[in-house]
Design an enzyme around this catalytic site. Structure first.
Site, PDB file in Angstrom:
ATOM      1  N   ARG A 180       0.876  -1.365   0.002  1.00 49.39           N
ATOM      2  CA  ARG A 180       0.062  -0.162  -0.089  1.00 49.39           C
ATOM      3  C   ARG A 180       0.943   1.348   0.013  1.00 49.39           C
ATOM      4  O   ARG A 180       0.629   2.096  -0.596  1.00 49.39           O
ATOM      5  CB  ARG A 180      -0.729  -0.246   1.252  1.00 49.39           C
ATOM      6  CG  ARG A 180      -2.032  -1.007   1.276  1.00 49.39           C
ATOM      7  CD  ARG A 180      -3.009  -0.917   2.145  1.00 49.39           C
ATOM      8  NE  ARG A 180      -3.879   0.069   2.211  1.00 49.39           N
ATOM      9  CZ  ARG A 180      -4.606   0.743   3.277  1.00 49.39           C
ATOM     10  NH1 ARG A 180      -4.761  -0.089   4.336  1.00 49.39           N
ATOM     11  NH2 ARG A 180      -5.397   1.664   3.075  1.00 49.39           N
ATOM     12  N   CYS A 238      -1.486   5.821   9.087  1.00 50.96           N
ATOM     13  CA  CYS A 238      -1.687   4.421   8.807  1.00 50.96           C
ATOM     14  C   CYS A 238      -2.704   4.543   7.758  1.00 50.96           C
ATOM     15  O   CYS A 238      -2.789   5.615   7.118  1.00 50.96           O
ATOM     16  CB  CYS A 238      -2.022   3.407   9.839  1.00 50.96           C
ATOM     17  SG  CYS A 238      -3.622   3.957  10.933  1.00 50.96           S
TER      18      CYS A 238
END
Length: 283
Positions: A180, A238
């Site tokens: 990611r 995050c």
């Protein structure tokens, strides 16, 4: 004292130590915050069996606000959060222990929120419910209401501009999976990639296979290699501020105080004016 260092006591409690504490008075306030991203609600699992005396707290409604421009799990309204904590029996002088199913992300979110909101004594059950070897209960306790009133500022918090500044002049850690960060996949948010200048530091590498945190020395070595000991400031983000709290907790175990960008990538990526980097480098 090194930059960004924490002087707090160990924020983790092993299962055998918690069992001993539950057998003496006063008992710590136990919060069960089982939750999984995209998974079923945690309350049915709580009702099927929990550590005796634990009160269930819902991450989506009590540890986060409604999804929106501030991200998928923005900070909760302080009145809602404070009411939930008091209803669970949390007082200003309580010892509080939080746990989840074993991944640690939800428990870390509860730990971070309470510490940020000014509670001085909060720990996470290391390894979560999976580490517990005692009996489980289906009885839902009715605790005496507590008196805790949130007073933000106990832990450092970043907004989007603050995160960008830390990425430029300090160390901003991206706690998501490496793919990611690199922008190879993005299963949830509208744009793939990372905040320019951030370093990849998947939070999954802070724990062992059973979900327990690495030893403080091992965590300190990991974060030293990433540059945390030399950085004037350390920040973490995050996807939506949940697994990032787990990395902040890992840094705390290592003796390093770090700031959380609560909106994280889910907030950053919603603004087309904010730059996006891809690939393995910080950009």
């Amino acid at each position: 004292m090194k930059p960004n260092s924490s002087t707090d006591s160990n924020p983790l409690v092993p299962a055998h130590d918690l069992a001993a504490e539950l057998g003496s008075a006063p008992r710590p306030v136990l919060l069960d915050v089982r939750w999984e991203l995209g998974g079923p609600p945690g309350r049915p699992a709580y009702e099927a069996g929990h550590i005796p005396g634990a009160v269930y707290v819902d991450l989506d409604t009590e540890l986060a606000g409604a999804p929106g421009t501030a991200g998928r799990h923005p900070l909760p309204d302080l009145a809602v959060f404070g009411a939930a904590m008091r209803a669970a029996g949390v007082s200003a002088g309580s010892r509080v222990v939080v746990y989840d199913g074993g991944q640690g992300w939800a428990a870390a979110r509860a730990w971070w929120l309470l510490r940020w909101a000014g509670h001085p004594d909060v720990r996470v059950l290391d390894g979560g419910l999976a580490a517990w070897r005692g009996e489980l209960s289906t009885a839902v306790p009715q605790p005496v209401p507590g008196d805790f009133v949130p007073q933000p500022g106990g832990l450092p918090l970043l907004d989007a501009d603050g995160a960008a500044a830390v990425a430029r002049s300090g160390l901003l850690l991206d706690a998501r999976a490496g793919e990611r960060y690199r922008g190879e996949v993005e299963p949830i948010d509208p744009v793939a990639g990372h905040i320019p200048g951030a370093a990849s530091a998947p939070t999954t590498e802070n724990v062992t296979g059973d979900g327990r945190f690495l030893a403080p020395e091992a965590l300190a070595a990991r974060f030293k290699e990433l540059g945390a000991l030399d950085a004037p400031q350390v920040g973490v983000y995050c996807g939506s501020g949940v697994s990032g709290a787990h990395e902040v907790l890992a840094l705390e175990v290592a003796g390093i105080r770090a700031a959380l960008y609560a909106g994280s990538w889910s907030e950053w990526s919603r603004d087309p004016a904010r730059p996006v980097a891809t690939g393995p480098e910080r950009g």
